[in-house]
Write a protein that holds these residues in place. Structure first.
Motif, PDB file in Angstrom:
ATOM      1  N   PHE A  95       0.859  -1.177   0.000  1.00  0.00           N
ATOM      2  CA  PHE A  95       0.000   0.000   0.000  1.00  0.00           C
ATOM      3  C   PHE A  95       0.901   1.235   0.000  1.00  0.00           C
ATOM      4  CE2 PHE A  95      -2.711  -3.280   1.663  1.00  0.00           C
ATOM      5  CZ  PHE A  95      -3.972  -2.971   1.168  1.00  0.00           C
ATOM      6  N   THR A  96       0.782   2.085  -1.029  1.00  0.00           N
ATOM      7  CA  THR A  96       1.615   3.271  -1.153  1.00  0.00           C
ATOM      8  C   THR A  96       0.740   4.518  -1.107  1.00  0.00           C
ATOM      9  OG1 THR A  96       3.176   2.010  -2.501  1.00  0.00           O
ATOM     10  CG2 THR A  96       3.374   4.409  -2.550  1.00  0.00           C
ATOM     11  N   ALA A  97       0.827   5.251   0.004  1.00  0.00           N
ATOM     12  CA  ALA A  97       0.086   6.506   0.143  1.00  0.00           C
ATOM     13  C   ALA A  97       0.888   7.664  -0.447  1.00  0.00           C
ATOM     14  CB  ALA A  97      -0.241   6.775   1.612  1.00  0.00           C
ATOM     15  N   SER A  98       2.217   7.592  -0.346  1.00  0.00           N
ATOM     16  CA  SER A  98       3.146   8.558  -0.948  1.00  0.00           C
ATOM     17  C   SER A  98       4.484   7.852  -1.075  1.00  0.00           C
ATOM     18  CB  SER A  98       3.283   9.810  -0.073  1.00  0.00           C
ATOM     19  OG  SER A  98       4.077   9.524   1.066  1.00  0.00           O
ATOM     20  N   LYS A  99       5.471   8.514  -1.659  1.00  0.00           N
ATOM     21  CA  LYS A  99       6.779   7.847  -1.816  1.00  0.00           C
ATOM     22  C   LYS A  99       7.416   7.518  -0.470  1.00  0.00           C
ATOM     23  CE  LYS A  99       9.693  11.945  -2.438  1.00  0.00           C
ATOM     24  NZ  LYS A  99      10.580  11.795  -1.324  1.00  0.00           N
ATOM     25  N   ASP A 100       7.000   8.218   0.592  1.00  0.00           N
ATOM     26  CA  ASP A 100       7.556   7.982   1.926  1.00  0.00           C
ATOM     27  C   ASP A 100       6.672   7.125   2.824  1.00  0.00           C
ATOM     28  OD1 ASP A 100       9.835   9.593   1.388  1.00  0.00           O
ATOM     29  OD2 ASP A 100       8.651  11.402   1.815  1.00  0.00           O
ATOM     30  N   ASP A 101       5.422   6.901   2.424  1.00  0.00           N
ATOM     31  CA  ASP A 101       4.438   6.194   3.258  1.00  0.00           C
ATOM     32  C   ASP A 101       4.004   4.906   2.576  1.00  0.00           C
ATOM     33  OD1 ASP A 101       4.378   8.350   5.169  1.00  0.00           O
ATOM     34  OD2 ASP A 101       3.088   9.448   3.771  1.00  0.00           O
ATOM     35  N   ILE A 102       4.668   3.798   2.958  1.00  0.00           N
ATOM     36  CA  ILE A 102       4.432   2.498   2.330  1.00  0.00           C
ATOM     37  C   ILE A 102       4.186   1.459   3.424  1.00  0.00           C
ATOM     38  CG2 ILE A 102       5.427   0.701   0.858  1.00  0.00           C
ATOM     39  CD1 ILE A 102       7.237   2.939  -0.334  1.00  0.00           C
ATOM     40  N   ALA A 103       3.145   0.636   3.226  1.00  0.00           N
ATOM     41  CA  ALA A 103       2.850  -0.459   4.160  1.00  0.00           C
ATOM     42  C   ALA A 103       2.958  -1.781   3.408  1.00  0.00           C
ATOM     43  CB  ALA A 103       1.449  -0.309   4.747  1.00  0.00           C
ATOM     44  N   TYR A 104       3.541  -2.778   4.072  1.00  0.00           N
ATOM     45  CA  TYR A 104       3.713  -4.113   3.509  1.00  0.00           C
ATOM     46  C   TYR A 104       2.795  -5.072   4.259  1.00  0.00           C
ATOM     47  CZ  TYR A 104       7.793  -1.882   1.522  1.00  0.00           C
ATOM     48  OH  TYR A 104       8.623  -1.016   0.855  1.00  0.00           O
ATOM     49  N   VAL A 105       1.919  -5.723   3.503  1.00  0.00           N
ATOM     50  CA  VAL A 105       0.917  -6.615   4.087  1.00  0.00           C
ATOM     51  C   VAL A 105       1.101  -8.007   3.488  1.00  0.00           C
ATOM     52  CG1 VAL A 105      -1.559  -7.096   4.239  1.00  0.00           C
ATOM     53  CG2 VAL A 105      -0.724  -4.743   4.498  1.00  0.00           C
ATOM     54  N   LYS A 106       1.313  -8.974   4.348  1.00  0.00           N
ATOM     55  CA  LYS A 106       1.440 -10.375   3.935  1.00  0.00           C
ATOM     56  C   LYS A 106       0.047 -10.996   3.981  1.00  0.00           C
ATOM     57  CE  LYS A 106       4.048 -14.526   5.162  1.00  0.00           C
ATOM     58  NZ  LYS A 106       5.077 -15.046   6.099  1.00  0.00           N
ATOM     59  N   TRP A 107      -0.301 -11.800   2.974  1.00  0.00           N
ATOM     60  CA  TRP A 107      -1.621 -12.420   2.958  1.00  0.00           C
ATOM     61  C   TRP A 107      -1.551 -13.869   2.509  1.00  0.00           C
ATOM     62  CZ3 TRP A 107      -3.421 -14.398  -1.630  1.00  0.00           C
ATOM     63  CH2 TRP A 107      -2.823 -13.939  -2.789  1.00  0.00           C
TER      64      TRP A 107
END
Length: 169
Positions: A95-107
């Motif tokens: 999930f990328t909200a901006s170039k500095d705000d990234i979340a990694y989600v394992k599913w």
């Protein structure tokens, strides 16, 4: 118990309340229609219809919670065995909200084929997700929940995540 010990215990309790008071859980409910951008597919030539698909899909998250509005990229590995009744897709959503705000989600989901109304097999993809990393406002984010994947076209899939999120920058 001494008077100074009581004061220290009270102050320590207040400090813990302040620290843990910030870690309030928030509900999350987002959906993203994911469109394939890259695929590598292995079809087994043994008549089983078993296939493995490595895929990169992209979409945009809509709904409630910190991922809403973010662009989403799936890096998935879909191992599907129709003759055995299902499969075990898994991967990561970025999930990328901006170039500095990234979340990694394992599913991970369990794919199960059930009879459809038209007599053809229908696929149920249900499983779970968890936050495994993040940067910027997603740094320190923790969370988990349920994941449902459904086909919205022959190629596009809708990923629906519900659950709870705690923390973040």
């Amino acid at each position: 118990m001494s008077r100074s010990f009581k004061k220290v215990a009270i102050l320590a309790g207040m400090a813990l309340a302040i620290v843990f008071g910030r870690a309030i859980a928030a509900d999350i409910s987002v959906k993203a229609v994911m469109v394939p951008k890259e695929q590598i597919r292995l079809d087994f030539a043994d008549g089983s219809k078993h296939f493995v698909l490595a895929v990169r899909r992209e979409g945009r998250a809509e709904g409630d919670g910190p991922f809403s509005g973010a662009s989403v990229t799936e890096h998935g590995w879909h191992d599907i065995e129709p003759a055995a009744g299902g499969g075990d897709p898994r991967g990561y959503l970025v999930f990328t909200a901006s170039k500095d705000d990234i979340a990694y989600v394992k599913w991970q989901v369990r794919a199960v084929f059930v009879p459809g109304a038209d007599g053809k097999p229908r696929l149920l993809d249900n499983g779970f997700w968890e936050v495994v990393g993040g940067t910027g406002k997603f740094k320190g984010l923790k969370g988990a929940g349920t994941l449902h994947i459904k086909a919205v076209s022959p190629t596009d899939r809708e990923f629906s995540l519900t659950g709870e999120i705690v923390g973040g920058g």
